[in-house]
Design an enzyme around this catalytic site. Sequence first.
Site, PDB file in Angstrom:
ATOM      1  N   ASP A  66       5.861  -4.906 -18.565  1.00 53.81           N
ATOM      2  CA  ASP A  66       6.865  -5.358 -17.442  1.00 53.81           C
ATOM      3  C   ASP A  66       8.136  -5.332 -18.239  1.00 53.81           C
ATOM      4  O   ASP A  66       8.104  -5.401 -19.312  1.00 53.81           O
ATOM      5  CB  ASP A  66       6.636  -6.680 -16.778  1.00 53.81           C
ATOM      6  CG  ASP A  66       5.705  -6.477 -15.850  1.00 53.81           C
ATOM      7  OD1 ASP A  66       5.105  -5.289 -15.433  1.00 53.81           O
ATOM      8  OD2 ASP A  66       5.246  -7.576 -14.997  1.00 53.81           O
ATOM      9  N   CYS A  82      -1.957  -7.288  -7.029  1.00 56.68           N
ATOM     10  CA  CYS A  82      -3.330  -6.980  -7.430  1.00 56.68           C
ATOM     11  C   CYS A  82      -3.729  -5.640  -8.261  1.00 56.68           C
ATOM     12  O   CYS A  82      -4.805  -5.336  -8.554  1.00 56.68           O
ATOM     13  CB  CYS A  82      -4.428  -7.237  -6.617  1.00 56.68           C
ATOM     14  SG  CYS A  82      -4.344  -8.760  -5.899  1.00 56.68           S
ATOM     15  N   GLU A  83      -2.631  -4.955  -8.182  1.00 57.36           N
ATOM     16  CA  GLU A  83      -2.870  -3.550  -9.078  1.00 57.36           C
ATOM     17  C   GLU A  83      -3.388  -3.891 -10.529  1.00 57.36           C
ATOM     18  O   GLU A  83      -4.229  -3.177 -10.874  1.00 57.36           O
ATOM     19  CB  GLU A  83      -1.565  -2.848  -8.981  1.00 57.36           C
ATOM     20  CG  GLU A  83      -0.731  -3.166 -10.439  1.00 57.36           C
ATOM     21  CD  GLU A  83       0.233  -4.417 -10.138  1.00 57.36           C
ATOM     22  OE1 GLU A  83       0.027  -4.946  -9.265  1.00 57.36           O
ATOM     23  OE2 GLU A  83       0.969  -4.704 -10.876  1.00 57.36           O
ATOM     24  N   ASP A  84      -2.996  -4.666 -10.921  1.00 59.35           N
ATOM     25  CA  ASP A  84      -3.564  -5.149 -12.252  1.00 59.35           C
ATOM     26  C   ASP A  84      -5.115  -5.678 -12.368  1.00 59.35           C
ATOM     27  O   ASP A  84      -5.899  -5.319 -13.159  1.00 59.35           O
ATOM     28  CB  ASP A  84      -2.894  -6.294 -13.019  1.00 59.35           C
ATOM     29  CG  ASP A  84      -2.550  -7.241 -12.195  1.00 59.35           C
ATOM     30  OD1 ASP A  84      -2.944  -7.389 -11.189  1.00 59.35           O
ATOM     31  OD2 ASP A  84      -1.719  -8.405 -12.340  1.00 59.35           O
ATOM     32  N   LEU A 112       2.758  -0.297  -5.720  1.00 59.46           N
ATOM     33  CA  LEU A 112       2.634  -0.725  -6.864  1.00 59.46           C
ATOM     34  C   LEU A 112       1.543   0.263  -7.762  1.00 59.46           C
ATOM     35  O   LEU A 112       1.428  -0.011  -8.846  1.00 59.46           O
ATOM     36  CB  LEU A 112       1.811  -2.181  -6.823  1.00 59.46           C
ATOM     37  CG  LEU A 112       2.635  -3.401  -6.755  1.00 59.46           C
ATOM     38  CD1 LEU A 112       2.140  -4.538  -6.345  1.00 59.46           C
ATOM     39  CD2 LEU A 112       3.770  -3.548  -8.048  1.00 59.46           C
ATOM     40  N   ASN A 113       1.115   1.066  -6.638  1.00 60.10           N
ATOM     41  CA  ASN A 113      -0.003   2.106  -7.340  1.00 60.10           C
ATOM     42  C   ASN A 113       1.116   3.179  -8.505  1.00 60.10           C
ATOM     43  O   ASN A 113       0.448   3.697  -9.237  1.00 60.10           O
ATOM     44  CB  ASN A 113      -0.515   2.916  -6.474  1.00 60.10           C
ATOM     45  CG  ASN A 113      -1.608   2.078  -5.523  1.00 60.10           C
ATOM     46  OD1 ASN A 113      -2.306   1.360  -6.105  1.00 60.10           O
ATOM     47  ND2 ASN A 113      -1.632   2.147  -4.278  1.00 60.10           N
ATOM     48  N   ASP A 153       7.630   3.744  -2.624  1.00 61.44           N
ATOM     49  CA  ASP A 153       7.691   2.102  -3.313  1.00 61.44           C
ATOM     50  C   ASP A 153       6.469   1.754  -3.241  1.00 61.44           C
ATOM     51  O   ASP A 153       6.083   0.755  -2.335  1.00 61.44           O
ATOM     52  CB  ASP A 153       8.762   1.379  -2.949  1.00 61.44           C
ATOM     53  CG  ASP A 153       8.557   0.046  -3.376  1.00 61.44           C
ATOM     54  OD1 ASP A 153       8.057  -0.115  -4.733  1.00 61.44           O
ATOM     55  OD2 ASP A 153       9.072  -0.986  -2.790  1.00 61.44           O
ATOM     56  N   GLY A 166       2.026 -22.078  -7.658  1.00 60.95           N
ATOM     57  CA  GLY A 166       0.816 -22.197  -7.023  1.00 60.95           C
ATOM     58  C   GLY A 166       0.561 -21.502  -5.809  1.00 60.95           C
ATOM     59  O   GLY A 166       1.444 -20.837  -5.466  1.00 60.95           O
TER      60      GLY A 166
END
Length: 330
Positions: free
Chosen positions: A162, A256-258, A143-144, A141, A292
């Site tokens: 998404d 932050c994969e995006d 995000l890459n 699992d 925030g």
Amino acid sequence: MRGSLLIHRRGVQRIRQLAISAIGSVKIKILLCCCIAFTLLALATRAASFMGWADHAVSLDRFSKPRKGYTILMNTWKRYDLLKQSISHYSSCGRLESIHIVWSEPNPPSDSLKEFLNHAAQLNSRGRQKIDLRFDINEEDSLNNRFKEIKDLKTDSVFSIDDDIIFPCSTVELAFDVWQSAPDAMVGFVPRIHWVDKSKGNGEHFIYGGWWSVWWTGTYSMVLSKAAFFHRKYLSLYTNEMPASIKEYVSRNRNCEDIAMSFLVANATGAPPIWVKGKIFEIGSTGISSLGGHNEKRTQCVNRFVDEFGRMPLVSTSVKAVDSRSAWFW
Ligand SMILES: *[C@@H]1O[C@H](CO)[C@@H](O)[C@H](O)[C@H]1NC(C)=O
């Protein structure tokens, strides 16, 4: 003699005042007429597109042969109702050729889920070529996974999305048109910005700016992969060329994969992405990006990636692509 001169002057002044107020009221009337005319025009345009005239009259398909379509690359995580809803919706969009669902859950998708989604894809693709729906199962699992290379992808164009965001098909089509004009660029709906942090000396430190920053400055340097078109070659680049340290960082921090993908594309092209105007409907609960504290982590990512790349590759721009049929003036 003096007295009459004074009276004469007063008279002239009075006339002048009258003339000025008359000009004023004429201006207001012209302004009012303009307002009414534009309102009527707007209503007429709306009515035309509501009745479906405008779209048929100016249909772009008439001017060109059928072009190759795009693939939806959908990231999902244990939200089956959202997944069903969005697959059902996107299956009805023209020029969609195939769907890849990035699956990173420990258990494989259930048969009933597969059946539902396959059925939805076929039902909505009626009268067209069958939409190919596939699960890309990942053991780990991370995000890459969302940018894993896909060897037998049917199209050059990938629409990364998404599972909790819905765009009307017309909006997706517009972005796809833009992408076809600039197939090396990332083309998307969610712009973000970076800028130099002047409080930290040498201009090597950057800040990540969210939606408000983009709104305020009208400038952006990334479009997020939660809703963006890009060429499939970037999946191979991400998988094979992205420094392992960055992929590790993304995986460990689950974030932050995006941004990493934006860095990769900007580094390869030296050009900014393209922001497309479109209606967004979020169907899930709110994402973390609107809260925030989130920007702190994103700022850390940006600076970390700048270190890894050895420079800041992102390029800023203020270009925004809109559908000229729905724009008022040109
Ligand atoms: C960034 O671009 C440079 C120059 O084109 C290239 O040598 C390098 O491999 C690229 N970095 C990545 C991570 O793709």
